[in-house]
Design a protein around this motif. Structure first.
Motif, short mmCIF file in Angstrom:
data_model
loop_
_atom_site.label_atom_id
_atom_site.label_comp_id
_atom_site.label_asym_id
_atom_site.label_seq_id
_atom_site.Cartn_x
_atom_site.Cartn_y
_atom_site.Cartn_z
N ASP A 264 -4.60 19.61 -24.92
CA ASP A 264 -5.56 18.49 -24.88
C ASP A 264 -6.40 18.44 -26.14
O ASP A 264 -6.68 17.37 -26.68
CB ASP A 264 -6.47 18.59 -23.66
CG ASP A 264 -5.75 18.30 -22.35
OD1 ASP A 264 -4.67 17.66 -22.39
OD2 ASP A 264 -6.26 18.71 -21.29
N SER B 252 -5.63 19.69 -29.21
CA SER B 252 -4.82 19.28 -30.37
C SER B 252 -4.47 17.80 -30.30
O SER B 252 -4.50 17.10 -31.32
CB SER B 252 -3.57 20.14 -30.51
OG SER B 252 -2.80 20.11 -29.34
N ALA B 253 -4.18 17.29 -29.11
CA ALA B 253 -3.88 15.86 -28.96
C ALA B 253 -5.11 15.01 -29.28
O ALA B 253 -5.01 13.95 -29.91
CB ALA B 253 -3.38 15.57 -27.55
N GLU C 146 -5.54 14.94 -33.08
CA GLU C 146 -4.55 14.04 -33.67
C GLU C 146 -4.95 12.57 -33.46
O GLU C 146 -4.89 11.76 -34.38
CB GLU C 146 -3.18 14.30 -33.06
CG GLU C 146 -2.07 13.46 -33.64
CD GLU C 146 -0.72 13.77 -33.03
OE1 GLU C 146 0.29 13.57 -33.72
OE2 GLU C 146 -0.66 14.22 -31.86
N LYS C 147 -5.40 12.24 -32.27
CA LYS C 147 -5.81 10.87 -31.95
C LYS C 147 -7.01 10.43 -32.79
O LYS C 147 -7.03 9.32 -33.32
CB LYS C 147 -6.13 10.75 -30.46
CG LYS C 147 -6.48 9.36 -30.01
CD LYS C 147 -6.71 9.30 -28.51
CE LYS C 147 -7.06 7.88 -28.09
NZ LYS C 147 -7.24 7.77 -26.64
#
Length: 86
Positions: free
Chosen positions: A62, A64-65, A68-69
């Protein structure tokens, strides 16, 4: 905790985006184990307006996502996560 995540971040206009990119990276500083910044210096003594960051992340999926977002939401920034865990 997954420490086998690599994120590549391309910054098209460092002059415009660097402050915001740094702000996002600082928010996620505890998840960044290694940071490597590269830029093209084709003419000695000058800096390219574009650059590439390579990050080794050590965090859950969560986090790392989310990083990235947030990076991809910035103008002129493209981030791509590679998860090398099993």
């Amino acid at each position: 905790m997954n420490c086998y995540q690599i994120m590549a971040v391309r910054i098209l206009d460092r002059g415009k985006s660097a402050v915001e990119v740094q702000r996002v990276l600082t928010e996620h500083g505890c998840a960044i184990l290694t940071r490597l910044g590269l830029h093209d210096q084709s003419v000695p003594g000058t800096c390219s307006p574009s650059g590439l960051l390579v990050l080794q992340l050590c965090c859950d999926a969560d986090t790392s996502a989310g990083l990235e977002k947030k990076l991809n939401s910035l103008d002129g920034v493209k981030a791509k996560l590679v998860d090398l865990s099993d």
